[in-house]
Scaffold this motif. Structure first.
Motif, PDB file in Angstrom:
ATOM      1  N   ILE A 204       2.797   3.991  56.844  1.00  0.00           N
ATOM      2  CA  ILE A 204       2.584   4.196  55.423  1.00  0.00           C
ATOM      3  C   ILE A 204       3.441   5.380  55.124  1.00  0.00           C
ATOM      4  O   ILE A 204       4.163   5.197  54.263  1.00  0.00           O
ATOM      5  N   LEU A 205       3.509   6.286  55.654  1.00  0.00           N
ATOM      6  CA  LEU A 205       4.463   7.618  55.660  1.00  0.00           C
ATOM      7  C   LEU A 205       5.617   7.300  55.601  1.00  0.00           C
ATOM      8  O   LEU A 205       6.637   7.520  54.801  1.00  0.00           O
ATOM      9  N   ARG A 206       6.336   6.181  56.716  1.00  0.00           N
ATOM     10  CA  ARG A 206       7.628   5.917  56.713  1.00  0.00           C
ATOM     11  C   ARG A 206       7.980   4.894  55.652  1.00  0.00           C
ATOM     12  O   ARG A 206       9.172   4.757  55.474  1.00  0.00           O
ATOM     13  N   GLN A 210      11.914   5.090  50.787  1.00  0.00           N
ATOM     14  CA  GLN A 210      12.465   4.238  50.107  1.00  0.00           C
ATOM     15  C   GLN A 210      11.837   3.872  48.562  1.00  0.00           C
ATOM     16  O   GLN A 210      12.299   3.587  47.766  1.00  0.00           O
ATOM     17  N   LEU A 211      10.564   3.799  48.719  1.00  0.00           N
ATOM     18  CA  LEU A 211       9.598   3.769  47.534  1.00  0.00           C
ATOM     19  C   LEU A 211       9.793   5.029  46.552  1.00  0.00           C
ATOM     20  O   LEU A 211      10.072   4.427  45.298  1.00  0.00           O
ATOM     21  N   ILE A 212      10.093   6.417  46.794  1.00  0.00           N
ATOM     22  CA  ILE A 212      10.076   7.416  46.037  1.00  0.00           C
ATOM     23  C   ILE A 212      11.277   7.322  45.500  1.00  0.00           C
ATOM     24  O   ILE A 212      11.371   7.661  44.075  1.00  0.00           O
ATOM     25  N   VAL A 213      12.489   6.644  46.011  1.00  0.00           N
ATOM     26  CA  VAL A 213      13.638   6.856  45.413  1.00  0.00           C
ATOM     27  C   VAL A 213      13.480   6.042  43.877  1.00  0.00           C
ATOM     28  O   VAL A 213      13.993   6.150  43.011  1.00  0.00           O
ATOM     29  N   GLN A 214      12.795   4.848  44.161  1.00  0.00           N
ATOM     30  CA  GLN A 214      12.658   4.112  42.957  1.00  0.00           C
ATOM     31  C   GLN A 214      11.518   4.423  41.958  1.00  0.00           C
ATOM     32  O   GLN A 214      11.436   4.182  40.844  1.00  0.00           O
ATOM     33  N   TYR A 215      10.523   5.017  42.723  1.00  0.00           N
ATOM     34  CA  TYR A 215       9.222   5.275  41.924  1.00  0.00           C
ATOM     35  C   TYR A 215       9.151   6.911  42.172  1.00  0.00           C
ATOM     36  O   TYR A 215       8.214   7.350  43.070  1.00  0.00           O
ATOM     37  N   PRO A 216      10.024   7.790  41.347  1.00  0.00           N
ATOM     38  CA  PRO A 216       9.761   9.383  41.754  1.00  0.00           C
ATOM     39  C   PRO A 216       8.288   9.657  41.649  1.00  0.00           C
ATOM     40  O   PRO A 216       8.094  10.839  42.049  1.00  0.00           O
ATOM     41  N   GLU A 317       3.247  -7.252  58.908  1.00  0.00           N
ATOM     42  CA  GLU A 317       3.015  -7.187  60.293  1.00  0.00           C
ATOM     43  C   GLU A 317       2.965  -5.828  60.721  1.00  0.00           C
ATOM     44  O   GLU A 317       3.485  -4.735  60.076  1.00  0.00           O
ATOM     45  N   GLU A 318       2.299  -5.633  61.835  1.00  0.00           N
ATOM     46  CA  GLU A 318       2.061  -4.407  62.262  1.00  0.00           C
ATOM     47  C   GLU A 318       3.424  -3.254  62.646  1.00  0.00           C
ATOM     48  O   GLU A 318       4.482  -4.023  63.083  1.00  0.00           O
ATOM     49  N   ASN A 319       3.131  -2.107  62.280  1.00  0.00           N
ATOM     50  CA  ASN A 319       4.410  -1.275  62.352  1.00  0.00           C
ATOM     51  C   ASN A 319       5.700  -1.304  61.714  1.00  0.00           C
ATOM     52  O   ASN A 319       6.647  -0.666  61.578  1.00  0.00           O
ATOM     53  N   ASP A 320       5.690  -2.496  60.826  1.00  0.00           N
ATOM     54  CA  ASP A 320       6.693  -2.739  59.919  1.00  0.00           C
ATOM     55  C   ASP A 320       6.874  -1.938  58.683  1.00  0.00           C
ATOM     56  O   ASP A 320       6.389  -2.287  57.459  1.00  0.00           O
ATOM     57  N   HIS A 321       7.333  -0.862  58.645  1.00  0.00           N
ATOM     58  CA  HIS A 321       7.119  -0.065  57.483  1.00  0.00           C
ATOM     59  C   HIS A 321       8.180  -0.554  56.476  1.00  0.00           C
ATOM     60  O   HIS A 321       7.958  -0.271  55.005  1.00  0.00           O
ATOM     61  N   ALA A 322       9.150  -0.963  56.823  1.00  0.00           N
ATOM     62  CA  ALA A 322      10.422  -1.666  55.677  1.00  0.00           C
ATOM     63  C   ALA A 322       9.701  -2.797  55.058  1.00  0.00           C
ATOM     64  O   ALA A 322       9.774  -2.843  53.772  1.00  0.00           O
ATOM     65  N   ALA A 323       8.704  -3.677  55.657  1.00  0.00           N
ATOM     66  CA  ALA A 323       7.974  -4.679  55.209  1.00  0.00           C
ATOM     67  C   ALA A 323       6.949  -4.265  54.048  1.00  0.00           C
ATOM     68  O   ALA A 323       6.464  -4.648  53.149  1.00  0.00           O
ATOM     69  N   LEU A 324       6.218  -3.172  54.794  1.00  0.00           N
ATOM     70  CA  LEU A 324       5.319  -2.295  53.863  1.00  0.00           C
ATOM     71  C   LEU A 324       6.022  -1.892  52.448  1.00  0.00           C
ATOM     72  O   LEU A 324       5.344  -2.349  51.244  1.00  0.00           O
ATOM     73  N   ALA A 325       7.139  -1.371  52.580  1.00  0.00           N
ATOM     74  CA  ALA A 325       7.697  -0.738  51.398  1.00  0.00           C
ATOM     75  C   ALA A 325       7.994  -2.114  50.541  1.00  0.00           C
ATOM     76  O   ALA A 325       7.925  -2.040  49.173  1.00  0.00           O
TER      77      ALA A 325
END
Length: 371
Positions: A204-206, A210-216, A317-325
């Motif tokens: 989640i932290l990872r 990239q989310l914060i760039v779009q949602y400060p 999928e597990e461990n996929d922080h890019a997919a979570l973002a």
């Protein structure tokens, strides 16, 4: 005459196990009596709790006699015993057998998932007792309850007889977990997880940079504690997201409820660790959805049973922080879709996981045993 079921938990109550008293309060035809070895105090007068040592001092010697031989300082007129977790069943088994009482055992996760070698290496007496008495539990118990279909398969692989196994979801009190639109805070993510590796909090932290760039104004509220706290907090600093993460620590259940009501999305990133453990079901996901909060979670263990993909939430999928973002972005950028999933989430829980309905099903299991 009301029948009495003795519910055994070695340590009771624990803040992370609010699902146990919730289930007990949902019983209508059976009167629950909690047996425990280590009593941590309870502020719920509706639930009667009794130490296995009765009114005698819980000396080291008495604990040893009970832990290994089930020698207790009381005798109650109960109709059956329901033990939560496999190691607890192993501890209460000698007493139950001597009393010739029917036994129901609920397996919740690690007790069915972790390899026997991992349990042996844990150097935990309760795990060792479980390994010693596991086959005896399977033989003696009248019913073995798995909290998900996924966990049922884990138990079958461990050698539990399929004819004794039943899947039973505990459920939540949908009268307590309500939608509060006025409390909702936009761009607020909530996660309730202990700080251990298999909960995947680092994933989640990872996903945050990239989310914060779009949602400060994005905020993650993390509720929980554990051995990995310092490591996770340091990771947040290294990723440059520490100002966007509010570490709440372990909270009482009422405060967890308040945080869920403020969330716009509940996020959960459990994964399978080296011991074979992951999320067996995910009661926190059910609680969040009962509050009208859509979920984004890993396709791991029993999690897919606790939600409806693309209807009450999204999976990755597990461990996929890019997919979570990416999944979070798809919801945060589309208010209509977020509202759609939120509405479905509440209805899903009410229709499938209401605690009163689920506890009535549990009482039917008790009836079958007693008949």
């Amino acid at each position: 005459m009301t029948k009495i079921v003795a519910v055994y938990r070695t340590a009771y109550p624990l803040p992370s196990e609010a699902f146990i008293p919730s289930q007990l309060l949902g019983l209508k035809r059976y009167q629950p009596l909690v047996w425990c070895r280590d009593f941590h105090g309870s502020d719920n007068p509706q639930i009667k709790v009794k130490s296995v040592f009765a009114d005698k001092p819980a000396s080291v010697w008495r604990k040893v006699l009970f832990t290994f031989f089930g020698i207790a300082g009381f005798k109650d007129d109960v109709q059956l015993v329901h033990a939560h977790f496999g190691p607890d069943a192993a501890m209460i088994l000698p007493l139950v057998k001597r009393s010739n009482l029917p036994l129901v055992v609920t397996f919740h996760g690690f007790d069915a998932q972790q390899s026997r070698w991992s349990m042996l290496k844990s150097k935990t007496i309760s795990n060792w007792l479980f390994l010693l008495r596991e086959k005896m539990i399977y033989r003696y118990a009248s019913r073995i309850i798995a909290v998900s279909a996924y966990l049922r398969e884990c138990l079958i692989r461990r050698g539990c007889p399929p004819d004794k196994l039943i899947v039973h979801y505990i459920g939540v009190d949908t009268a307590r977990f309500k939608v509060d639109s006025a409390a909702r805070i936009p761009k607020r993510l909530v996660n309730v997880s202990r700080h251990v590796d298999w909960k995947g909090i680092d994933t989640i932290l990872r996903a945050l940079p990239q989310l914060i760039v779009q949602y400060p104004d994005l905020v993650l509220v993390q509720i929980g504690s554990g051995p990995d706290t310092r490591r996770l907090q340091q990771l947040a600093v290294e990723l440059g997201v520490s100002e966007h993460v509010h570490w709440r620590g372990a909270l009482p259940h009422e405060q967890v409820l308040a945080e869920l009501r403020q969330a716009s999305v509940y996020v959960h990133a459990a994964r399978t660790d080296e011991k074979g453990q992951t999320e067996a079901f995910g009661i926190a996901l059910i609680e969040a959805q009962a509050c009208g909060v859509p979920v984004v979670a890993t396709r791991s263990g029993g999690i897919p049973e606790a939600m409806l993909e693309n209807h009450t939430g999204l999976l990755f999928e597990e461990n996929d922080h890019a997919a979570l973002a990416a999944q979070l972005d798809s919801l945060l950028s589309d208010g209509a879709r977020l509202d759609f999933l939120a509405h479905n989430a509440r209805e899903f829980v009410v229709s499938r996981f209401d605690i009163n309905v689920q506890s009535a099903k549990l009482e039917n299991i008790y009836d079958e045993i007693g008949s």
